[in-house]
Design a protein around this motif. Structure first.
Motif, PDB file in Angstrom:
ATOM      1  N   SER A 170       0.842  -1.186   0.000  1.00  0.00           N
ATOM      2  CA  SER A 170       0.000   0.000   0.000  1.00  0.00           C
ATOM      3  C   SER A 170       0.876   1.233   0.000  1.00  0.00           C
ATOM      4  O   SER A 170       2.059   1.185   0.331  1.00  0.00           O
ATOM      5  CB  SER A 170      -0.931  -0.005   1.206  1.00  0.00           C
ATOM      6  OG  SER A 170      -0.176   0.120   2.379  1.00  0.00           O
ATOM      7  N   GLY A 171       0.267   2.274  -0.388  1.00  0.00           N
ATOM      8  CA  GLY A 171       1.025   3.513  -0.402  1.00  0.00           C
ATOM      9  C   GLY A 171       0.165   4.659  -0.846  1.00  0.00           C
ATOM     10  O   GLY A 171      -1.035   4.505  -1.063  1.00  0.00           O
ATOM     11  N   GLY A 172       0.786   5.826  -0.959  1.00  0.00           N
ATOM     12  CA  GLY A 172       0.011   6.963  -1.399  1.00  0.00           C
ATOM     13  C   GLY A 172       0.876   8.189  -1.474  1.00  0.00           C
ATOM     14  O   GLY A 172       1.994   8.236  -0.944  1.00  0.00           O
ATOM     15  N   SER A 173       0.369   9.135  -2.213  1.00  0.00           N
ATOM     16  CA  SER A 173       0.995  10.442  -2.242  1.00  0.00           C
ATOM     17  C   SER A 173      -0.082  11.394  -1.752  1.00  0.00           C
ATOM     18  O   SER A 173      -1.115  10.966  -1.248  1.00  0.00           O
ATOM     19  CB  SER A 173       1.442  10.775  -3.650  1.00  0.00           C
ATOM     20  OG  SER A 173       0.312  10.799  -4.493  1.00  0.00           O
ATOM     21  N   GLY A 174       0.114  12.659  -1.915  1.00  0.00           N
ATOM     22  CA  GLY A 174      -0.852  13.619  -1.387  1.00  0.00           C
ATOM     23  C   GLY A 174      -2.269  13.377  -1.865  1.00  0.00           C
ATOM     24  O   GLY A 174      -3.204  13.460  -1.094  1.00  0.00           O
ATOM     25  N   ARG A 175      -2.431  13.071  -3.129  1.00  0.00           N
ATOM     26  CA  ARG A 175      -3.770  13.026  -3.685  1.00  0.00           C
ATOM     27  C   ARG A 175      -4.306  11.607  -3.897  1.00  0.00           C
ATOM     28  O   ARG A 175      -5.510  11.418  -4.022  1.00  0.00           O
ATOM     29  CB  ARG A 175      -3.799  13.734  -5.038  1.00  0.00           C
ATOM     30  CG  ARG A 175      -3.483  15.215  -4.902  1.00  0.00           C
ATOM     31  CD  ARG A 175      -3.940  15.939  -6.110  1.00  0.00           C
ATOM     32  NE  ARG A 175      -4.411  17.273  -5.756  1.00  0.00           N
ATOM     33  CZ  ARG A 175      -4.897  18.134  -6.619  1.00  0.00           C
ATOM     34  NH1 ARG A 175      -4.981  17.783  -7.885  1.00  0.00           N
ATOM     35  NH2 ARG A 175      -5.314  19.316  -6.223  1.00  0.00           N
ATOM     36  N   SER A 176      -3.401  10.659  -4.040  1.00  0.00           N
ATOM     37  CA  SER A 176      -3.856   9.314  -4.387  1.00  0.00           C
ATOM     38  C   SER A 176      -3.343   8.303  -3.372  1.00  0.00           C
ATOM     39  O   SER A 176      -2.317   8.513  -2.729  1.00  0.00           O
ATOM     40  CB  SER A 176      -3.362   8.913  -5.777  1.00  0.00           C
ATOM     41  OG  SER A 176      -3.800   9.852  -6.718  1.00  0.00           O
ATOM     42  N   ASP A 177      -4.061   7.252  -3.273  1.00  0.00           N
ATOM     43  CA  ASP A 177      -3.582   6.177  -2.410  1.00  0.00           C
ATOM     44  C   ASP A 177      -3.988   4.844  -3.022  1.00  0.00           C
ATOM     45  O   ASP A 177      -4.902   4.768  -3.834  1.00  0.00           O
ATOM     46  CB  ASP A 177      -4.167   6.332  -1.003  1.00  0.00           C
ATOM     47  CG  ASP A 177      -5.667   6.274  -0.992  1.00  0.00           C
ATOM     48  OD1 ASP A 177      -6.223   5.160  -1.108  1.00  0.00           O
ATOM     49  OD2 ASP A 177      -6.311   7.351  -0.880  1.00  0.00           O
ATOM     50  N   PHE A 178      -3.260   3.840  -2.653  1.00  0.00           N
ATOM     51  CA  PHE A 178      -3.604   2.506  -3.147  1.00  0.00           C
ATOM     52  C   PHE A 178      -3.296   1.473  -2.074  1.00  0.00           C
ATOM     53  O   PHE A 178      -2.426   1.672  -1.229  1.00  0.00           O
ATOM     54  CB  PHE A 178      -2.843   2.181  -4.433  1.00  0.00           C
ATOM     55  CG  PHE A 178      -1.377   1.903  -4.202  1.00  0.00           C
ATOM     56  CD1 PHE A 178      -0.464   2.944  -4.105  1.00  0.00           C
ATOM     57  CD2 PHE A 178      -0.912   0.598  -4.058  1.00  0.00           C
ATOM     58  CE1 PHE A 178       0.873   2.696  -3.882  1.00  0.00           C
ATOM     59  CE2 PHE A 178       0.425   0.341  -3.821  1.00  0.00           C
ATOM     60  CZ  PHE A 178       1.328   1.396  -3.739  1.00  0.00           C
TER      61      PHE A 178
END
Lengths: 560, 1088
Positions: free
Chosen positions: B341-349
Motif C-alpha cells: 500500500s502507499g500513497g501520495s498527497g492526492r492518491s492512495d492505493f
C-alpha cells in the motif's frame, strides 16, 4: 460555484426520480411457479393439476416421515396393525402401534405390554406429539384431505377450462378422475377413522364432523358419480388421451395402464365392495365362524350385506383388468424404490430393514406354497432385543424372488420393479367374492375362487375346493389366502379387525394358535395374542384443535 | 544555532508572558505515527477559555496567531491529545492513536463521520489490529467476543462453517438473525461474511438496534455490521504475513464410547452370536451379530432387562476401538497474505493478496481453500472531488465430501449455510457416533473397500462409516465472489457534499457431488445401505448444484452542513447536517440443480454416463427495493444533539404497491462538555459524561413470493404436474414491524490520575427494548383445508437487554502497557402473542427435539418430559402419577425417581418447557499487554446460562454406546452399571417402558455455560534486532485459539448448535455437529 452546485443537485434529483419512477419493475411476480388462474387454466394445465393433486398431494405430500410416501407409512401402519410386518424403530411409533397387550406362549408364560397400543395412540394425539412424530393419526388424514382438496380445486374450475377435440369427454374424464379419488379419500378416512369431514369446497373446510359410516356413504356417492360419468363416455380416444396423461407413464406397466371406462367402473365396484366389507364385522376368531365381538364400533355383516358384496364384487375387477398402481421411477417419481412402500421397507435381509416380515404372516403360507420358497428366505434370524416381544422372525423377503416362473413377487428393490396397489386388485375382488360365497353357504364355489387366486399368484398349492372342507376350514383357507395374497396392500388391518382378531380377548377377540419366535429363538406355534387395538382411529388433534367440532357433529374420539 | 537562539528567546518569552503582549505566527502539519496527515485536527490555545484556535486542513496543515510560547492543545478524533508550545516556524506534530473507545469516529448508523462523544446511539467498533488472526482468517470468527451485547458464536467446526450472530434480540422468526453486512457503505448481500479477507480490514463497526439501523432500510432490522477496508497511506509499505496452525477437535465433555459391555458371552468372555451360540465373528460384509446377555423375554426390550449390567471388558474375541482417534486427526491451516500500500498527497492505493487453506480434522475429508485479492484505489481528481474503487475477488474451493460437510444442496446458494448433512440421521458424524465400539472404522472388506453399515444384529443399527463415504463420494465446490464498490465524493464547499456509491456484488458457485456406483460393495448389497441424495439404489449419482447471485446497490447522497456560528455569524453554537439519500438495491438469485442417477462402475464418470437425468430445481428469485432517506442532525456545541428522520421504501415483495415509511430519532446530552462541569471537581473524576436515547422502527418484508399464490410444480415421469402448495401463500401478508427504544450512556472515568495504574476508564452502557409485531410464519391450519400450514403475520415478539463495555488501561508506562476491555451483553426474547393458532409446534432441524413457540414463553424453548424428582410428581391435571401404596417400589437416585425393580428413571407423560436455552449473558475479557517488543494478548469468553439439548448423547443411549453406560449407579443398595437405568432415559415414559423412544426429556437438557480461552497470542517484534532500517516490523506470533474450556456440559463442545445457521428459534440443540476446533498457530508478520 452556485451554478455548479445546481447542476450537481439536479443530477442527483434526476437519478433519484428516474430510478424511483420504475415502479413497474417492482412487479416481479413469481417467475418460477404456476398459478391456478394463469397455468391450470387450460387443458394441459388442469390435467397437470389433476395428476399432481393425486400423486403429489395425495401420496407424496410435503411432510417427511418414515419412508417417503403414503404407501410407506399409512400403508405401513395398516400392515403393522394387521401383523404382516413389525418394526423395531421408534420413528412415528411404528415400534409401539402393533405391540399386543399380551401374548401367552406355548409354555403358558405370559408377556404383557405395559403401554398398550390404544393408550399410546391416544397419548400421541396432540399437536405437540404430531410435531415430535408421535401421532400416527396425523398422516393418513393429512394425505387424504390434501388429495380431496386438490380434487375440489380441479372440480371448482373445470367448467371454465376449454378442452380441444371432444371437450365434453375430456372434461368428463377429468371429472370422473376427481370423483374417483374423492371417493377413495373418503373411503380411506371412513374405514380408518371414527369420524370425518365431507368437504367439497376448495381451500376451506367445515366443522361438521360426520360418523365413519357417513363418510363411507359419501365415498360411495362420489364413486357412483364417477361411475355415472364413465358409463356415459363413448369417445374412448379422447378419454384415453386424457387418462394416459393423468396416470404417469411409468405406472402404465404391469397391472397399471389406461383403464377403459368399463374397467374403471369395475374398479369402482371393487372399492364399493371393500367399503362395505371392511366396515362390518365378520368374526372368525379361534377358527370359530360364529364368533361374536362385543364393544366394536362396527355392526356385523348381514346376509343382505353379503349379497351386496356378491353383487358388487361380481361386477368388480376381472382378470386382466388394469387397476390403479404406483411404481418408483429412477427420476421424477413420487416415491423411491428403497423407501416408498411397505414392500420396499421390508424387502432385504431382516436385520437391516425397517420392517420385518411377521411370523404371523408366514404361518399363513402352506409349506408347499411356491410363494414361500420363491420369495422368502430364513437364512438370517432377526432376534429383536430393543422392543417388541412379537417382532423376532426367521424370515426375510428376497428382492425379486429366486426367479421361479409365474410366482408372485412380494418385493423388488430394483427401481420400477415393485408394483404398489393403490386401490382394489383382482385378487382382492376375487377373495371378497370367495368369502361372500363361503359365508352364504356356497363353500366350494368360494374355495374354487381361493384356488383360482392361488393359481393366479403361482402358489402351486393343491386345490382345496371340493375336498369336503367345513365352513370353519373353508374360512381358514380364505383367511390364509387373503393374508398371503393381499399383504403389503394397505388393507391387512381392516381384515384382522373385521375378523375380530384385534379386539380384546375379553370382548371375544384374539389371535389363537399364532406363531411367535422369541428373541431367545424359541418357536411357539400355539400362542395366543391379545392385540386389543383401537378399532377406528380418533380424528387427529391437528384437525379438531384448529377446527373444533360444530354443534351436532359426530363424536371425533372412538369411545370403544 | 539559529534554532537554539529561537528556543532561548522562546523560553524568555514564556517567562515574561503577560508582560509582553506580543503575537507570533505558528504553522505546522499534523501527522499520525505513520506520517500520514491527519485532516481537520483542532488546535486550541490552552488557558484561553473562549476556546479560540483553528482547524487543520485536509492535508493536516494549519496556521495560527497566538502569544509566543502559548501552550497549544492539538486534538483530533481518534488520536490522543497533545500539548505543545507555540513557536514560530513550521512544526511537525505527531499525534498518537487513541486506543480508548470514546475517541473513535464512527459513521455507521449516523450517515456522516461522528465522534462517539456526539452520538445519540450505541455504535460498537473494533479496529482491525485488535481482531485476532483466527486460523479461519475470517472476520466473523474474529469478531467473537469483540462486540458488547452481540452473541456471536462459532457453532460448528467444519471448515468454512458460518457463525451464528444475534445482535439484539429475535426480530423475525422466518428471517433468522443474520445482520446486514456493509463494506465501506455498500451492502454485501451475495457474499458471505466469512469469505471476506480479515487481513484487509481496517475497522469494524456494529450497530445493533432498529433505532439506528433504520437508516439502512428494511434489511437492517437485525442490525448492521460494517466493514472498512484498509486504504493506502503516504509512502509505500509492504506487509507480509504467514501462519500455520494445527487444529484438533474440542472434546471438553470427554465424550467417548462405553468401554465395557453387557453382551452375551461365553465363559472366556467371548461375545457370542445368538444365532449360532458360538463366538461372534465378522461376516464377509463386515457386520456381525451379537445380543444382550439377558434377552427381552419378560421385558419390553433386552436393554430394559435389569439383569443386564455393563461390566464386561472387550478382552476376548472383540476389541474396543477408539473410533474418535480413528476418525479425527490434526487439521492444518495455512494462511498467507501480502499487502502493498502507499500513497501520495492526492492518491492512495492498497492491494492485498491472501490465501487460507484449511484441511478438516476428519481424516481424509478434504479441505477448504480461499484466495482473496483486494484492491483499494482512491484519488482526488480535482479539489474536493475524490473517487475510490474497492475491489475484492474471492475464489473458494472446497473438497469436503458429500454428507460430511460438503457445500451444496437445495437452497445452499442463498448463503451463510452449513454444508449439508453434517448433522442428523444418515450423516457421517451421526453414523460414526452410533457405531458400536467393537467395530473398527478402519475395518475393510475382502476387496479392500469399507463397509457402509457396521451393524451387529439388534445394536449398532444407526451405524454408518465415514470412511465408506470418503471412498464412494467426491465433493467439489468452486465459488467466485466479486465485491466491487465505487464511490465518488464531491465536497463542493463546506456546506454541500455529494456522494454516490455503487456496489456490484456477484457470486457464482458450482458444487458437484459424485456418489460412485456402490453395487460391488458386499456390505451395501447385503445390507441395503448406500449413499445417495436423489437416487433410489446403490448405483450412484452425480448432483450438480449451481447458484448465482447478482446484487447491485446504488446509493447517491446529498449532505448539507452548516455551522451557525462560523457560517452565519449568529453566535449560536449550532451545527447541522442534513442527509438526503436514495437507495436502490436489486438482487437476483438463481439456482439450477440437476442430477443423473445410475453410474457405470468404471470411468468415464460424468452426467453423460448416468442412466437417467433430471432437473430438480430451476429457480430465479428477483428482488428490487428502493427508497428515500431523509435525516437531519442538529448539534448544540458539543454537549447536545438530536438526529431524526425517516425512510420510505418500495419493495418488489409487495409489487408496485404502497411504500412503507419508518421513522427514527435519537439525541444526546453531554453535561461534561458545558462550562460549569469543566471547571468543577466533577470533571476531574468524570471528564466525560453523556446520556443518549434513540427510538426507531424498521420493517421486515415477507420473503419473495410468499404473497403470491402459486401452485407447486414438478415432473411425474415425462409429464409436468402441479400440486397445491404447502405452506399456503397469503396475498394479505404485511410487513413485519420492529420497534426499538434504546437509552444509554458513554463516559470517561478518571480514577487514579497520577501514576501508572488505572488512570482512565472509558465505558458505555445501553439498555434497549424492542418489539416485533406481525412476524410471518407458517401457522397450522386444519388439515381438511388441504394443506397443513399457511403463511400468516402470526407472531408478536418482545425483547430487551442491556450491554456495556469498559475499556481501561490497567497499567501504563513507557515500556509496559496493559489494556483491558470487557464486553458484556444480556438479551432475551419472549413470544408475546400468536395469531391464528394456539402455538407453533416445531422440530429442531437437527433431529426430533421438540420446540414450541407459545405466547408468554421465551423463544426457542424445548419441550419434553420431565424427570420425576419426587414420589409425589403430578400430572398437568393435578393427579399424582404414583399411587401412595406404590411408593415402596421407587427410590430417589441422584435426584431422580427410579423404579427399583425395572431400574427405570420415571418421566412424565406430559410435556413441559425446559426453560430458555439461550444464554443469560455473554461476556468477554480482553487483555493486551505490551512490554517493549513483546505483546501478549488474551481473551476469555464467558457464556453463562445457556442450555443445550444433548441429542447426540440421547442417540448414543439407544444402543448402549454412550460412555455413561460404564458409570455405576446405586439402586436398592446395589451399585452397578445398570443398562436398564440408562436405557430408560432414552426410551421410557411413566407407565410405559420403551414407550417413548428418543422422546425429548430433561435428562438430556444440560447447562452449556462455558468459559473459554478464546484467544491467546504472544508476539515479539524482532525488527529492531535485525538492524535493517527498511524493516518496520518482523513480528513472530505464537497463538492458540479455543485451547482451554471450562464447562459442565457433557457433550463435545458447549458452543455448538445444530439448528439451522442463524435460526431465530432453533438454537439449543446439539445433534452430532462437528465440534469447534482448538488450534495452535505460529505466524510471522513482516513489514517494510
Amino acid at each position: 460555484m452556485k451554478h455548479k452546485l445546481g447542476i450537481y443537485i439536479s443530477i442527483f434529483l434526476f437519478i433519484a426520480i428516474a430510478a424511483g419512477s420504475c415502479k413497474k419493475k417492482l412487479d416481479v411476480g413469481d417467475p418460477n411457479d404456476p398459478t391456478l388462474t394463469a397455468n391450470a387454466s387450460d387443458e394441459n394445465g388442469i390435467i397437470q393439476l389433476a395428476a399432481g393433486g393425486v400423486y403429489i398431494n395425495g401420496f407424496k405430500s410435503g411432510d417427511d416421515w418414515l419412508g417417503n410416501s403414503y404407501f410407506s407409512l399409512p400403508y405401513g401402519y395398516n400392515e403393522l396393525l394387521g401383523d404382516v410386518v413389525t418394526g423395531e424403530a421408534a420413528n412415528q411409533l411404528i415400534n409401539q402401534i402393533s405391540l399386543p397387550d399380551y401374548v401367552i406362549l406355548d409354555d403358558g408364560s405370559k408377556i404383557s405390554n405395559s403401554a398398550s397400543s390404544r393408550t399410546v395412540l391416544k397419548l400421541g394425539n396432540t399437536r405437540a406429539q404430531t410435531g415430535a412424530g408421535n401421532n400416527p393419526f396425523y398422516y393418513q388424514w393429512l394425505n387424504m384431505y390434501a388429495m380431496n382438496n386438490a380434487c375440489n380445486t380441479v372440480l371448482s374450475v373445470l367448467s371454465t377450462i376449454k378442452f380441444s377435440g371432444d371437450a365434453t369427454t375430456k372434461s368428463n374424464t377429468v371429472s370422473a378422475w376427481c370423483h374417483w379419488w374423492k371417493g377413495y379419500a373418503y373411503a380411506s378416512i371412513g374405514t380408518m377413522y371414527y369420524a370425518g369431514i365431507v368437504n367439497d369446497a376448495a381451500g376451506t373446510s367445515n366443522a361438521r364432523y360426520l360418523s365413519k359410516d357417513s363418510l363411507i356413504l359419501a365415498s360411495d356417492a362420489e364413486l357412483d358419480k364417477a361411475a355415472a360419468i364413465l358409463g356415459a363416455i363413448t369417445n374412448t380416444g379422447d378419454y384415453s388421451a386424457v387418462l394416459g396423461k393423468l396416470i404417469p407413464s411409468f405406472c402404465q406397466v404391469g397391472n397399471g395402464g389406461i383403464l377403459s371406462p368399463a374397467m374403471w367402473i369395475r374398479n369402482i365396484n371393487t372399492l364399493k365392495a371393500r367399503n362395505l366389507l371392511m366396515n362390518r364385522l365378520s368374526p372368525f376368531v379361534n377358527s370359530n365362524p360364529s364368533a361374536v365381538i362385543t364393544g366394536s364400533s362396527m355392526t356385523a355383516m348381514t346376509s343382505a350385506d353379503w349379497q351386496n358384496v356378491l353383487t358388487l364384487a361380481g361386477a368388480g375387477i376381472q382378470n386382466g383388468d388394469y387397476v390403479f398402481t404406483g411404481r418408483s421411477n429412477s427420476v421424477n417419481g413420487f416415491f423411491t424404490a428403497s423407501g416408498g412402500s411397505v414392500s420396499a421397507l421390508t424387502t432385504g435381509l431382516n436385520t437391516g430393514k425397517t420392517f420385518k416380515i411377521s411370523e404371523r404372516l408366514m404361518q399363513d403360507f402352506k409349506s408347499t406354497d411356491k410363494r414361500l420358497s420363491n420369495d422368502f428366505t430364513d437364512t438370517v434370524l432377526y432376534l429383536n432385543q430393543v422392543g417388541g416381544f412379537t417382532f423376532s422372525t426367521r424370515y426375510s423377503v428376497v428382492s425379486g424372488g429366486f426367479g421361479a416362473s409365474g410366482v408372485y413377487v412380494y418385493g423388488d428393490n430394483d427401481i420400477g420393479a415393485n408394483e404398489v396397489y393403490i386401490a382394489g386388485s383382482y385378487e382382492e375382488n376375487q377373495l371378497m367374492l370367495a368369502e361372500a360365497n363361503i359365508r352364504t353357504g356356497n363353500i366350494d364355489a368360494g374355495l374354487a375362487i381361493v384356488d383360482a387366486v392361488r393359481n393366479y399368484q403361482g402358489a402351486g398349492v393343491a386345490p382345496v375346493a371340493n375336498t369336503g372342507l367345513s365352513l370353519a376350514q373353508a374360512l381358514q383357507e380364505l383367511v390364509m389366502e387373503r393374508r398371503a395374497a393381499l399383504a403389503f396392500r394397505g388393507i391387512s388391518f381392516y381384515d384382522t379387525r373385521r375378523w375380530g382378531w384385534t379386539y380384546d380377548i375379553s370382548k371375544g377377540g384374539g389371535n389363537y394358535n399364532a406363531v411367535i419366535f422369541t428373541s431367545d429363538k424359541k418357536l411357539n406355534t400355539h400362542s395366543t395374542i391379545n392385540y386389543n387395538f383401537l378399532d377406528y382411529w380418533d380424528v387427529p388433534a391437528d384437525e379438531t384443535d384448529l377446527n373444533p367440532p360444530a354443534a351436532g357433529s359426530a363424536p371425533t374420539k372412538n369411545p370403544n | 544555532m539559529r534554532k537554539l537562539h529561537c528556543l532561548l528567546v522562546g523560553i524568555l518569552m514564556l517567562i515574561s508572558e503577560g508582560l509582553f503582549a506580543q503575537t507570533t505566527v505558528v504553522s505546522g502539519k499534523i501527522i499520525d505515527p505513520t506520517g500520514t496527515p491527519i485532516p481537520n485536527a483542532t488546535i486550541r490555545i490552552k488557558s484561553n477559555r473562549s476556546s479560540s484556535g483553528t482547524s487543520a486542513d485536509a492535508q493536516g496543515a494549519f496556521t495560527l496567531k497566538t502569544l509566543p510560547n502559548a501552550i497549544l492543545i492539538v486534538s483530533a478524533i481518534g488520536y490522543e491529545n497533545k500539548e505543545i508550545k507555540a513557536t514560530e516556524g513550521a512544526l511537525t506534530i505527531t499525534l498518537n492513536t487513541d486506543s480508548r473507545s470514546l475517541s473513535e469516529v464512527v459513521v455507521t448508523g449516523v450517515g456522516t463521520a461522528t465522534s462517539k462523544k456526539r452520538l445519540g446511539i450505541a455504535v460498537e467498533s473494533v479496529s482491525g489490529s485488535k481482531l485476532p488472526a483466527a486460523p479461519t482468517a475470517s472476520i466473523d470468527q474474529a469478531l467473537v467476543g469483540k462486540i458488547a451485547g452481540a452473541q456471536i458464536s462459532s457453532t460448528n467446526g467444519t471448515p468454512g462453517a458460518p457463525v451464528n450472530i444475534v445482535l439484539r434480540g429475535i426480530n423475525t422468526v422466518q428471517g433468522g438473525t443474520k445482520p446486514l453486512i456493509l463494506i465501506d457503505g455498500i451492502e454485501v448481500r451475495a457474499t458471505d461474511i466469512n469469505s471476506l479477507d480479515l487481513s484487509n480490514i481496517e475497522r469494524v463497526e456494529v450497530i445493533q438496534g432498529a433505532a439506528s439501523s433504520t437508516l439502512y432500510g428494511a434489511q437492517g432490522a437485525n442490525g448492521v455490521i460494517q466493514l472498512f477496508t484498509k486504504k493506502g497511506k503516504n509512502g509505500v509499505s509492504i506487509n507480509y504475513s504467514t501462519s500455520y496452525s494445527a487444529n484438533s477437535y474440542i472434546n471438553s465433555g470427554h465424550v467417548h464410547k462405553a468401554k465395557l459391555h453387557s453382551l452375551l458371552t461365553d465363559a472366556s468372555n467371548n461375545i457370542l452370536d445368538p444365532s449360532t451360540g458360538k463366538p461372534a465373528v465378522f461376516a464377509a460384509d463386515g457386520t456381525t451379530n451379537v445380543a444382550w446377555a439377558f434377552g427381552s423375554t419378560g421385558y419390553p426390550s433386552a436393554m430394559a432387562n435389569p439383569r443386564n449390567i455393563n461390566n464386561k471388558a472387550y478382552n476376548a474375541n472383540f476389541k474396543y476401538y477408539d473410533q474418535f482417534k480413528e476418525l479425527f486427526g490434526t487439521g492444518n491451516t495455512l494462511n498467507n497474505s501480502i499487502n502493498i500500500s502507499g500513497g501520495s498527497g492526492r492518491s492512495d492505493f492498497g492491494i492485498t493478496v491472501s490465501n487460507n487453506h484449511a484441511s478438516d480434522v476428519v481424516r481424509g475429508n478434504g479441505y477448504a481453500d480461499r484466495s482473496n485479492l483486494t484492491a483499494n484505489l482512491g484519488t482526488e481528481l480535482f479539489k474536493g472531488f475524490r473517487i475510490r474503487s474497492i475491489t475484492q475477488l474471492v475464489y473458494t474451493r472446497n473438497t469436503l465430501h458429500p454428507l460430511l460437510g460438503a457445500p451444496g444442496g437445495p437452497g445452499y446458494g442463498t448463503g451463510n449455510q452449513l454444508g449439508t448433512n453434517t448433522t442428523g440421521g444418515g450423516s457421517g458424524i451421526y453414523g460414526f457416533l452410533n457405531t458400536s465400539p467393537f467395530f473398527s472404522l478402519r475395518q475393510k472388506l475382502a476387496d479392500g473397500t469399507s463397509p457402509d453399515y457396521q451393524g451387529a444384529g439388534t445394536i449398532s443399527v444407526n451405524s454408518f462409516n465415514p470412511f465408506y463415504n470418503e471412498e464412494y463420494t467426491k465433493g467439489l465446490d468452486n465459488k467466485v465472489d466479486i465485491v466491487q464498490n465505487f464511490d465518488a465524493n464531491f465536497k463542493i464547499n463546506r456546506f454541500v457534499e455529494l456522494d454516490a456509491k455503487y456496489g456490484l456484488n456477484y457470486r457464482t458457485e458450482t458444487a458437484r457431488w459424485t456418489f460412485y456406483n456402490q453395487s460391488e460393495n458386499l456390505n451395501s448389497n447385503n445390507q441395503g445401505a448406500w449413499l445417495s441424495y436423489y437416487g433410489g439404489d446403490n448405483t450412484g449419482e452425480i448432483d450438480n448444484w449451481d447458484y448465482k447471485t447478482t446484487f447491485q446497490n446504488f446509493l447517491p447522497s446529498l449532505y448539507v452542513r452548516t455551522d451557525f456560528d462560523k457560517d452565519f455569524h449568529l453566535n449560536i453554537p449550532i451545527q447541522t447536517t442534513t442527509q438526503v439519500s436514495f437507495d436502490y438495491r436489486k438482487n437476483e438469485y438463481k439456482e439450477l440443480n440437476t442430477y443423473g442417477v445410475g453410474l457405470p462402475l468404471s470411468p468415464p464418470i460424468s452426467i453423460l454416463t448416468t442412466g437417467s437425468q433430471a432437473v430438480s430445481k430451476d429457480y430465479v428469485e428477483p428482488f428490487v427495493t428502493y427508497g428515500y432517506l431523509v435525516d437531519q442532525k442538529i448539534d448544540l456545541a458539543t454537549y447536545a444533539g438530536v438526529q431524526g428522520g425517516f425512510r420510505t421504501d418500495y419493495s418488489s415483495n409487495f409489487g408496485g404497491g404502497k411504500p412503507f415509511t419508518f421513522p427514527h430519532v435519537n439525541g444526546y446530552f453531554a453535561p461534561s462538555e458545558i462550562g460549569f462541569w469543566q471547571g468543577s471537581k466533577l470533571s476531574e473524576v468524570l471528564p466525560f459524561f453523556k446520556v443518549r436515547a434513540a427510538y426507531g422502527k424498521a420493517g421486515i418484508q415477507p420473503n419473495p413470493f410468499q404473497r403470491i399464490i402459486t401452485l407447486s410444480q414438478q415432473h411425474l415421469g415425462n409429464n409436468g404436474a402441479y400440486s397445491i402448495a404447502n405452506p399456503l401463500h397469503n396475498a394479505d401478508l404485511q410487513v413485519e414491524l420492529s420497534k426499538e427504544f434504546e437509552v444509554g450512556t458513554d463516559f470517561s472515568l478518571s480514577l487514579l490520575k497520577k501514576g501508572h495504574v488505572l488512570n482512565s476508564i472509558d465505558g458505555s452502557f445501553s439498555y434497549w427494548t424492542r418489539s416485533t409485531s406481525n412476524a410471518i410464519y407458517p401457522i397450522a391450519v386444519p388439515l381438511s383445508y388441504g394443506s397443513s400450514t399457511k403463511y400468516v403475520n402470526a407472531i408478536d415478539l418482545g425483547s430487551h437487554g442491556y450491554q456495556f463495555s469498559l475499556n481501561l488501561p490497567i497499567y501504563k508506562s513507557r515500556n509496559l502497557n496493559w489494556d483491558f476491555t470487557t464486553n458484556f451483553g444480556h438479551q432475551t426474547t419472549t413470544v408475546r402473542a400468536i395469531h391464528g393458532a394456539p402455538n407453533v409446534i416445531l422440530n429442531s432441524s437437527a433431529g426430533s427435539t421438540a420446540l414450541v413457540l407459545e405466547p408468554g414463553s421465551k423463544i426457542g424453548q424445548i419441550y419434553g418430559s420431565k424427570t420425576f424428582t419426587s414420589l409425589d410428581q403430578r400430572k398437568l391435571d393435578g393427579t399424582p402419577y404414583i399411587d401412595k401404596s406404590d411408593y415402596g417400589k421407587y427410590q430417589i437416585v441422584n435426584g431422580k425417581v427410579v423404579d427399583t425393580s425395572t431400574k427405570g428413571i420415571q418421566f412424565t407423560d406430559d410435556a413441559y418447557s425446559f426453560g430458555d436455552p439461550n444464554p443469560k449473558f455473554n461476556v468477554s475479557f480482553i487483555n493486551s499487554i505490551s512490554y517493549k517488543n513483546f505483546t501478549l494478548n488474551f481473551q476469555f469468553d464467558w457464556v453463562y446460562g445457556g442450555h443445550l439439548y444433548n441429542q447426540t448423547k440421547e442417540w448414543m443411549y439407544r444402543d448402549g454406546i454412550s460412555g455413561d453406560f460404564d458409570q455405576a449407579v446405586t439402586i436398592g443398595n446395589q451399585t452397578e452399571a445398570w443398562v436398564a437405568y440408562y436405557r430408560s432415559a432414552y426410551a421410557d415414559k411413566f407407565g410405559s417402558q420403551n414407550g417413548f423412544r428418543n422422546g425429548t426429556k430433561d435428562y438430556f437438557y444440560e447447562s452449556s455455560s462455558f468459559l473459554r480461552l478464546r484467544n491467546v497470542s504472544l508476539a515479539v517484534d524482532l525488527a529492531t534486532y535485525t538492524g535493517l532500517k527498511a524493516l518496520k516490523k518482523v513480528q513472530l506470533v505464537l497463538s492458540g485459539r479455543n485451547i482451554w474450556t471450562s464447562t459442565k456440559y457433557s457433550g463435545f463442545d458447549p458452543e455448538v448448535s445444530s439448528g439451522a445457521t442463524n435460526s431465530s428459534y432453533d438454537r439449543g440443540v446439539d445433534h452430532s455437529s462437528l465440534p469447534n476446533i482448538k488450534s495452535y498457530q505460529v505466524g510471522l508478520n513482516v513489514g517494510l
